[in-house]
Design a protein around this motif. Structure first.
Motif, PDB file in Angstrom:
ATOM      1  N   GLY A 164       0.803  -1.213   0.000  1.00 60.94           N
ATOM      2  CA  GLY A 164       0.000   0.000   0.000  1.00 60.94           C
ATOM      3  C   GLY A 164       0.830   1.254   0.000  1.00 60.94           C
ATOM      4  N   LYS A 165       2.126   1.125  -0.294  1.00 61.21           N
ATOM      5  CA  LYS A 165       3.014   2.284  -0.320  1.00 61.21           C
ATOM      6  C   LYS A 165       3.283   2.680  -1.770  1.00 61.21           C
ATOM      7  N   PHE A 166       3.619   3.946  -1.962  1.00 62.96           N
ATOM      8  CA  PHE A 166       3.889   4.460  -3.293  1.00 62.96           C
ATOM      9  C   PHE A 166       5.397   4.523  -3.517  1.00 62.96           C
ATOM     10  N   ALA A 167       5.816   4.168  -4.736  1.00 64.45           N
ATOM     11  CA  ALA A 167       7.245   4.072  -5.026  1.00 64.45           C
ATOM     12  C   ALA A 167       7.563   4.759  -6.343  1.00 64.45           C
ATOM     13  N   THR A 168       8.807   5.223  -6.470  1.00 64.06           N
ATOM     14  CA  THR A 168       9.245   5.941  -7.667  1.00 64.06           C
ATOM     15  C   THR A 168      10.577   5.421  -8.182  1.00 64.06           C
ATOM     16  N   ASP A 169      10.701   4.090  -8.282  1.00 62.28           N
ATOM     17  CA  ASP A 169      11.873   3.546  -8.963  1.00 62.28           C
ATOM     18  C   ASP A 169      11.529   3.104 -10.383  1.00 62.28           C
ATOM     19  N   TYR A 170      10.251   2.867 -10.631  1.00 65.49           N
ATOM     20  CA  TYR A 170       9.735   2.498 -11.948  1.00 65.49           C
ATOM     21  C   TYR A 170       8.409   3.209 -12.180  1.00 65.49           C
ATOM     22  N   THR A 171       8.061   3.341 -13.457  1.00 65.58           N
ATOM     23  CA  THR A 171       6.684   3.576 -13.850  1.00 65.58           C
ATOM     24  C   THR A 171       6.232   2.325 -14.591  1.00 65.58           C
ATOM     25  N   TYR A 172       5.100   1.751 -14.160  1.00 65.36           N
ATOM     26  CA  TYR A 172       4.590   0.531 -14.774  1.00 65.36           C
ATOM     27  C   TYR A 172       3.272   0.787 -15.480  1.00 65.36           C
ATOM     28  N   PHE A 173       3.043   0.016 -16.556  1.00 69.78           N
ATOM     29  CA  PHE A 173       1.786   0.039 -17.288  1.00 69.78           C
ATOM     30  C   PHE A 173       1.257  -1.392 -17.387  1.00 69.78           C
ATOM     31  N   TRP A 174      -0.007  -1.575 -17.026  1.00 67.06           N
ATOM     32  CA  TRP A 174      -0.609  -2.905 -17.140  1.00 67.06           C
ATOM     33  C   TRP A 174      -0.805  -3.303 -18.601  1.00 67.06           C
ATOM     34  N   THR A 175      -0.653  -4.596 -18.878  1.00 68.52           N
ATOM     35  CA  THR A 175      -1.075  -5.172 -20.146  1.00 68.52           C
ATOM     36  C   THR A 175      -2.356  -5.974 -19.902  1.00 68.52           C
ATOM     37  N   ALA A 176      -2.932  -6.507 -20.970  1.00 74.07           N
ATOM     38  CA  ALA A 176      -4.135  -7.335 -20.858  1.00 74.07           C
ATOM     39  C   ALA A 176      -3.801  -8.807 -20.682  1.00 74.07           C
ATOM     40  N   ASP A 177      -2.524  -9.137 -20.525  1.00 75.80           N
ATOM     41  CA  ASP A 177      -2.084 -10.536 -20.529  1.00 75.80           C
ATOM     42  C   ASP A 177      -1.805 -11.076 -19.138  1.00 75.80           C
ATOM     43  N   LYS A 178      -2.417 -12.210 -18.825  1.00 72.59           N
ATOM     44  CA  LYS A 178      -2.069 -12.934 -17.622  1.00 72.59           C
ATOM     45  C   LYS A 178      -0.692 -13.567 -17.783  1.00 72.59           C
ATOM     46  N   SER A 179      -0.042 -13.827 -16.670  1.00 71.95           N
ATOM     47  CA  SER A 179       1.236 -14.532 -16.697  1.00 71.95           C
ATOM     48  C   SER A 179       1.040 -15.938 -17.246  1.00 71.95           C
ATOM     49  N   LYS A 180       2.011 -16.401 -18.006  1.00 73.65           N
ATOM     50  CA  LYS A 180       1.966 -17.771 -18.526  1.00 73.65           C
ATOM     51  C   LYS A 180       2.393 -18.785 -17.474  1.00 73.65           C
ATOM     52  N   ASN A 181       3.012 -18.301 -16.414  1.00 70.63           N
ATOM     53  CA  ASN A 181       3.583 -19.199 -15.413  1.00 70.63           C
ATOM     54  C   ASN A 181       2.810 -19.219 -14.099  1.00 70.63           C
ATOM     55  N   LEU A 182       2.309 -18.067 -13.674  1.00 68.13           N
ATOM     56  CA  LEU A 182       1.661 -17.962 -12.369  1.00 68.13           C
ATOM     57  C   LEU A 182       0.280 -17.340 -12.532  1.00 68.13           C
ATOM     58  N   SER A 183      -0.733 -18.038 -12.048  1.00 66.01           N
ATOM     59  CA  SER A 183      -2.107 -17.628 -12.304  1.00 66.01           C
ATOM     60  C   SER A 183      -2.504 -16.344 -11.591  1.00 66.01           C
ATOM     61  N   TYR A 184      -1.759 -15.973 -10.542  1.00 67.42           N
ATOM     62  CA  TYR A 184      -2.119 -14.765  -9.797  1.00 67.42           C
ATOM     63  C   TYR A 184      -1.304 -13.556 -10.227  1.00 67.42           C
ATOM     64  N   ARG A 185      -0.669 -13.651 -11.387  1.00 68.85           N
ATOM     65  CA  ARG A 185       0.142 -12.548 -11.867  1.00 68.85           C
ATOM     66  C   ARG A 185      -0.247 -12.200 -13.304  1.00 68.85           C
ATOM     67  N   ALA A 186       0.015 -10.947 -13.697  1.00 65.32           N
ATOM     68  CA  ALA A 186      -0.217 -10.487 -15.063  1.00 65.32           C
ATOM     69  C   ALA A 186       0.988  -9.668 -15.502  1.00 65.32           C
ATOM     70  N   TYR A 187       1.131  -9.515 -16.814  1.00 66.00           N
ATOM     71  CA  TYR A 187       2.306  -8.817 -17.328  1.00 66.00           C
ATOM     72  C   TYR A 187       2.128  -7.295 -17.284  1.00 66.00           C
ATOM     73  N   ALA A 188       3.208  -6.628 -16.980  1.00 67.82           N
ATOM     74  CA  ALA A 188       3.256  -5.168 -16.995  1.00 67.82           C
ATOM     75  C   ALA A 188       4.536  -4.739 -17.695  1.00 67.82           C
ATOM     76  N   MET A 189       4.493  -3.562 -18.295  1.00 75.13           N
ATOM     77  CA  MET A 189       5.660  -2.964 -18.927  1.00 75.13           C
ATOM     78  C   MET A 189       6.219  -1.896 -18.000  1.00 75.13           C
ATOM     79  N   GLY A 190       7.533  -1.870 -17.850  1.00 72.32           N
ATOM     80  CA  GLY A 190       8.138  -0.945 -16.903  1.00 72.32           C
ATOM     81  C   GLY A 190       9.206  -0.062 -17.514  1.00 72.32           C
ATOM     82  N   ILE A 191       9.239   1.188 -17.064  1.00 69.67           N
ATOM     83  CA  ILE A 191      10.294   2.131 -17.428  1.00 69.67           C
ATOM     84  C   ILE A 191      11.035   2.504 -16.146  1.00 69.67           C
ATOM     85  N   PRO A 192      12.299   2.095 -15.998  1.00 65.74           N
ATOM     86  CA  PRO A 192      13.051   2.474 -14.796  1.00 65.74           C
ATOM     87  C   PRO A 192      13.319   3.972 -14.767  1.00 65.74           C
ATOM     88  N   TYR A 193      13.335   4.523 -13.578  1.00 68.18           N
ATOM     89  CA  TYR A 193      13.586   5.957 -13.450  1.00 68.18           C
ATOM     90  C   TYR A 193      15.002   6.324 -13.876  1.00 68.18           C
TER      91      TYR A 193
END
Length: 217
Positions: A164-193
């Motif tokens: 529940g904390k806010f962080a500024t080491d990356y900016t992430y964007f959600w994709t519409a894709d679930k993880s192929k490996n873990l059912s409780y995860r989904a893919y995101a694209m990240g830009i490191p600061y």
């Protein structure tokens, strides 16, 4: 450059054509109402412009859980998919192609492949971070500014983590894709600061809140 009018709340967003795709050139700032208030979205650092404070939603867009980003309620009603908050690891969770999610009409939540196509169009993943970042603002919070060569204007929006904390080491964007490996995860694209790269990773869908950019159908 173009524009997108969202008739749900009257907001207008800049758009940009990059390669064969047309993207929002601003982060989505739609305050979706059909979810419990604690599960909808956040302004960075919980600053929403009240009492004279800065409005981080206006500045950076909102941060969304994945279940809200894909509009899991509509997904369940129309497709029978079970992808809601804390349910992505059970039942039948899938997201159809060109799924709108909470994007405006005529637009959809991009897939990992669509994000990768964008990265290829702006110089490849090793340079996409720099070329997609805005040319100012990142350096003010310990990051490295980009060139914004393609007018994508990626902002240092940060994210909300599992604690529940806010962080500024990356900016992430959600994709519409679930993880192929873990059912409780989904893919995101990240830009490191502090780097110029553009990275892909699977993230926990139940806890993290990230930015959204929509792509035109």
């Amino acid at each position: 450059m173009g524009s997108l009018y969202d008739d749900r709340d009257g907001k207008t967003y800049k758009t940009v054509k990059i390669g064969e795709q047309e993207w929002m050139a601003e982060n989505l700032n739609y305050d979706v109402q059909n979810y419990k208030s604690s599960y909808r979205s956040w302004c960075y650092d919980n600053k929403d412009g009240k009492d004279g404070e800065v409005d981080n939603c206006q500045k950076y867009g909102r941060l969304y859980r994945w279940s809200v980003a894909i509009d899991s309620l509509t997904l369940a009603q129309e497709q029978g998919a079970t992808c809601g908050y804390n349910t992505a690891g059970v039942g039948n969770c899938f997201v159809p192609n060109n799924w709108k999610g909470i994007c405006p009409d005529g637009w959809h939540l991009p897939t990992t492949n669509e994000w990768n196509d964008l990265a290829d169009s702006v110089g490849g993943s090793s340079f996409a971070g720099k070329n997609l970042k805005s040319s100012e603002g990142w350096d003010l919070i310990g990051g490295v500014n980009g060139s914004d060569e393609f007018c994508f204007s990626g902002l240092p929006a940060g994210y909300r983590n599992g604690s529940g904390k806010f962080a500024t080491d990356y900016t992430y964007f959600w994709t519409a894709d679930k993880s192929k490996n873990l059912s409780y995860r989904a893919y995101a694209m990240g830009i490191p600061y502090q780097k110029d790269v553009f990275v892909t990773g699977d993230r926990d869908v139940g806890v993290n809140a990230y930015s959204i950019r929509c792509v035109k159908n």
